[in-house]
Scaffold this motif. Structure first.
Motif, PDB file in Angstrom:
ATOM      1  N   HIS A 268       3.872   0.751   6.307  1.00 36.16           N
ATOM      2  CA  HIS A 268       3.312   1.561   5.224  1.00 36.16           C
ATOM      3  C   HIS A 268       2.246   0.781   4.463  1.00 36.16           C
ATOM      4  O   HIS A 268       1.194   1.337   4.084  1.00 36.16           O
ATOM      5  CB  HIS A 268       4.429   2.002   4.279  1.00 36.16           C
ATOM      6  N   SER A 269       2.499  -0.502   4.254  1.00 36.83           N
ATOM      7  CA  SER A 269       1.506  -1.338   3.570  1.00 36.83           C
ATOM      8  C   SER A 269       0.215  -1.420   4.377  1.00 36.83           C
ATOM      9  O   SER A 269      -0.887  -1.365   3.812  1.00 36.83           O
ATOM     10  CB  SER A 269       2.077  -2.740   3.335  1.00 36.83           C
ATOM     11  N   MET A 272      -1.656   1.859   3.943  1.00 40.52           N
ATOM     12  CA  MET A 272      -2.256   1.981   2.610  1.00 40.52           C
ATOM     13  C   MET A 272      -3.429   1.015   2.449  1.00 40.52           C
ATOM     14  O   MET A 272      -4.461   1.372   1.859  1.00 40.52           O
ATOM     15  CB  MET A 272      -1.196   1.715   1.550  1.00 40.52           C
ATOM     16  N   ASN A 273      -3.302  -0.192   2.964  1.00 44.16           N
ATOM     17  CA  ASN A 273      -4.415  -1.146   2.903  1.00 44.16           C
ATOM     18  C   ASN A 273      -5.611  -0.636   3.686  1.00 44.16           C
ATOM     19  O   ASN A 273      -6.767  -0.828   3.277  1.00 44.16           O
ATOM     20  CB  ASN A 273      -3.976  -2.512   3.447  1.00 44.16           C
ATOM     21  N   ILE A 275      -6.360   2.505   4.093  1.00 41.61           N
ATOM     22  CA  ILE A 275      -6.967   3.566   3.285  1.00 41.61           C
ATOM     23  C   ILE A 275      -7.799   2.974   2.157  1.00 41.61           C
ATOM     24  O   ILE A 275      -8.945   3.376   1.911  1.00 41.61           O
ATOM     25  CB  ILE A 275      -5.873   4.494   2.727  1.00 41.61           C
ATOM     26  N   LEU A 276      -7.237   1.981   1.470  1.00 40.21           N
ATOM     27  CA  LEU A 276      -7.948   1.376   0.343  1.00 40.21           C
ATOM     28  C   LEU A 276      -9.184   0.615   0.797  1.00 40.21           C
ATOM     29  O   LEU A 276     -10.121   0.423   0.009  1.00 40.21           O
ATOM     30  CB  LEU A 276      -7.004   0.444  -0.418  1.00 40.21           C
ATOM     31  N   SER A 390       0.687   9.119   3.028  1.00 43.21           N
ATOM     32  CA  SER A 390      -0.539   8.330   3.056  1.00 43.21           C
ATOM     33  C   SER A 390      -1.738   9.195   3.434  1.00 43.21           C
ATOM     34  O   SER A 390      -2.825   9.057   2.858  1.00 43.21           O
ATOM     35  CB  SER A 390      -0.395   7.167   4.048  1.00 43.21           C
ATOM     36  N   PHE A 393      -2.671  11.196   0.497  1.00 41.64           N
ATOM     37  CA  PHE A 393      -3.390  10.348  -0.451  1.00 41.64           C
ATOM     38  C   PHE A 393      -4.849  10.184  -0.026  1.00 41.64           C
ATOM     39  O   PHE A 393      -5.775  10.266  -0.859  1.00 41.64           O
ATOM     40  CB  PHE A 393      -2.695   8.993  -0.546  1.00 41.64           C
TER      41      PHE A 393
END
Length: 672
Positions: A268-269, A272-273, A275-276, A390, A393
């Motif tokens: 998951h990290s 998300m990384n 995406i960011l 995610s 998001f």
């Protein structure tokens, strides 16, 4: 002297008896000594003295023998106690007990039965020679309500010299039958007690009538006490081992779960990384597919695939649609076909296609479709749910970015739609900075919501244009989209398919294109607006169509009047068939329409048989489709025939005029 001699003979007899006693002679040898004295004619007083000495020696011998047996028994008990301290399992322990019992009392048969759960009795061990009888039945029969029940009721050992002849305890037919079949007679039963609890019964049996001595009963009772303690210890040890095994199993499961949860957190990290860091939907789908070991599709609310990682062959769209409804209703991932299979999430069925809802609050943003290589566990479902969150998001971020960039992009499209364009070179530079290449094919889509507020539609349009690498603006109460692509009709249907369900009411959509330059944008917009207005005038509000979809109306609405395209769409297959096979299908169509749709009159005009015209019309139906004679298509076919005929006539006229200008009469040549 005589008395001294007699005393000497008596001493000699006593010495003889002592020698036999010291030599541990058997009782038979003492009896032989008496018989020899009688045969020698010893005096009565001397014979009586010898007899008394023999009796005393025999008693001492029996005492020594009994003491030796007791010592041997105690030694055997000590050995047994030592053996029972070893970490046997229960079965091995009972085998040791029965073997020691047989050796301790010289029994023909020994067995132990233990009480099972719920007060039942379970056979555990039997030692001794048996006749051809089922040995598994022996312990259960020995633990019947006969001698074993009698020992249990007494709370101590019970024995009998002859089992069948003894009526002091209850008999059972099965037990009597076994005793009779085995030839057993003497039998002893001792309860295995641990405090007030009877764990089982230790049995011994002989095939001859036998009276068990108090020492023997004491020995087997002591053995039973040792066996009870060891049995209880073995039971506790087995229970402890089982608990340790279960704890190890729980610990292993906990470690596995912890490892899996750590993996889920790391996966998951990573997503998300990604995406960011500016990753797009395709990269996120690939990361989710790697984490779940499967193929992933990201779909919008209309079912259109926005991004994919891997292929999902044989996807059952109907099952996916049903699972999507269930997933959004339950707000959790759902496996397709789970209800039909009768499985839960861990069912492990053959079809491992999962659908996870992509939602933000109460808004439906689409679904994640996953085809896993292996059945998903509960932790995998959690990872799938996190991946869907995610994606939601990322879609919200894209929407926010689109809204933030909206004014700049809207201004660019407004300038492209202006007639004439101001500073075309600057417009081209601004488009390039926004990643818009107007030299590639593009279409213009105009959407007009039929009722409701426009604000939600505008927000959606900003996100949609950003997602499709296009532009959006609002003019005249309608949403205008400039999208990359060649198929204007498909673009119109895609916009309608997403926007109508989102608003909950019909949306009219018109489209035109493709174009290949920035100058074509304004023209395509006007064509799309005329298409939208034409659909409204024809009662097609809420529909989606392009200029090409309107047939000859589209030809009239189009600025470039694509006659060739219209003819190709309407009768192109017939023209190609005639050109390839030198047939007269086109002329047959003209004659058929000229005769009012009568094959007979058309045959007369063509000077052919009516059956020939019928066969040609069947061939035309195969080329143009079965509905070519319906009013709408018939009108387009006739108009295309007229345009084709007119174009041929004009082409022949231009050719004749060009030939006339090229060929000059000889009288007009210079020097003639």
């Amino acid at each position: 002297m005589t008395n001294h001699s007699a005393d000497g003979d008596g001493a000699a007899d006593a010495l003889t008896v002592l020698e036999l006693l010291a030599g541990q002679a058997p009782p038979e040898r003492f009896a032989e000594l008496l018989d020899e004295a009688r045969a020698a004619g010893l005096p009565e007083d001397r014979l009586a003295s010898l007899h008394k000495a023999v009796d005393l020696a025999t008693g001492v011998s029996r005492s020594l023998t009994a003491q030796g047996q007791r010592e041997a028994g105690f030694a055997a008990l000590v050995d047994t106690a030592r053996d029972l301290t070893h970490p046997y399992d229960l079965d091995g322990l009972l085998r040791v007990v029965t073997r020691r019992a047989r050796r301790l009392l010289g029994l023909d048969l020994a067995c132990v039965t233990l009480r099972g759960a719920h007060g039942g009795r379970l056979p555990h061990s039997v030692d001794g020679a048996l006749s051809p009888v089922d040995p598994t039945a022996v312990p259960a029969l020995f633990d019947a309500d006969g001698l074993g029940g009698h020992a249990h009721a007494r709370g101590g050992p019970a024995w009998t010299e002859d089992y069948l002849a003894d009526g002091s305890f209850a008999h059972t037919a099965a037990m009597d039958e076994l005793v009779r079949g085995e030839g057993l007679r003497a039998m002893v039963a001792v309860p295995l007690r641990a405090g007030d609890t009877v764990l089982g019964v230790l049995y011994g049996a002989d095939r001859t009538a036998r009276r068990y001595t108090d020492e023997e009963i004491g020995l087997i009772a002591a053995l039973a006490d040792l066996a009870a303690v060891a049995t209880e210890k073995a039971g506790l040890l087995a229970q402890s081992r089982a608990e340790v095994t279960e704890l190890e199993r729980d610990s292993s499961r906990a470690r596995t779960r912890l490892t899996r949860m750590r993996y889920i957190g790391e996966a998951h990290s990573r997503i998300m990384n990604l995406i960011l860091a500016g990753g797009d939907l395709r990269n996120v789908a690939k990361a989710a597919g790697d984490a779940l070991d499967g193929a992933v599709l990201v779909r919008d609310p209309g079912g259109r695939t926005l991004a994919s990682a891997g292929d999902i062959p044989g996807l059952d769209e109907e099952a996916v649609a049903k699972a999507s409804l269930d997933a959004h209703a339950g707000r959790r991932p759902v496996r397709t076909g789970a209800e039909e299979d009768g499985d839960g999430p861990d069912g492990g069925a053959a079809d491992q296609t999962w659908v996870a809802p992509v939602i933000a609050g109460s808004e439906d943003l689409g679904v994640l479709v996953v085809r896993a290589a292996t059945p998903l566990t509960g932790e995998d479902e959690r990872l799938l749910e996190l991946a869907a969150q995610s994606v939601a998001f990322l879609l919200l971020m894209q929407r926010s970015t689109a809204v933030a960039e909206g004014p700049v992009r809207d201004e660019l499209l407004d300038d492209l739609l202006a007639e004439p364009q101001h500073a075309p070179q600057q417009i081209a530079q601004r488009a390039r900075r926004l990643g818009i290449d107007l030299r590639k094919p593009h279409v213009v889509v105009v959407a007009r919501p039929e009722g409701g507020e426009q604000g939600r539609a505008v927000v959606w349009a900003s996100s949609y244009a950003y997602r499709m690498s296009g532009l959006k603006t609002v003019q005249g109460g309608a949403i205008v989209l400039l999208l990359p692509g060649m198929d204007a009709s498909a673009a119109a249907k895609a916009v309608s398919g997403e926007l109508s369900p989102l608003l909950g009411h019909p949306v009219s959509v018109g489209a035109a294109g493709p174009g290949w330059s920035q100058d074509s944008v304004a023209r395509l917009y006007l064509e799309a607006m005329r298409c939208l207005d034409a659909m409204g005038a024809l009662g097609g509000a809420g529909a989606a169509a392009s200029v090409q979809d309107l047939g000859f109306l589209g030809l009239l609405l189009s600025d470039d009047h694509d006659v060739d395209g219209f003819i190709e769409t309407a009768i192109g297959p017939v023209l190609d068939y005639d050109a390839e096979r030198f047939t007269d299908l086109t002329r047959t169509l003209e004659a058929y329409f000229a005769s009012g749709g009568s094959p007979t009159n058309a045959a007369e005009a063509l000077h052919v048989h009516p059956n020939t015209v019928s066969r040609r019309l069947e061939r035309i139906g195969e080329l143009l489709g079965t509905e070519w004679q319906k009013p709408g298509q018939v009108l387009e076919v006739q108009l295309a025939l007229r345009l084709q005929r007119t174009r041929d006539v004009l082409a022949r006229q231009r050719t004749a005029l060009r030939d006339a200008r090229t060929v000059t009469p000889s009288c007009e040549r210079p020097g003639a």
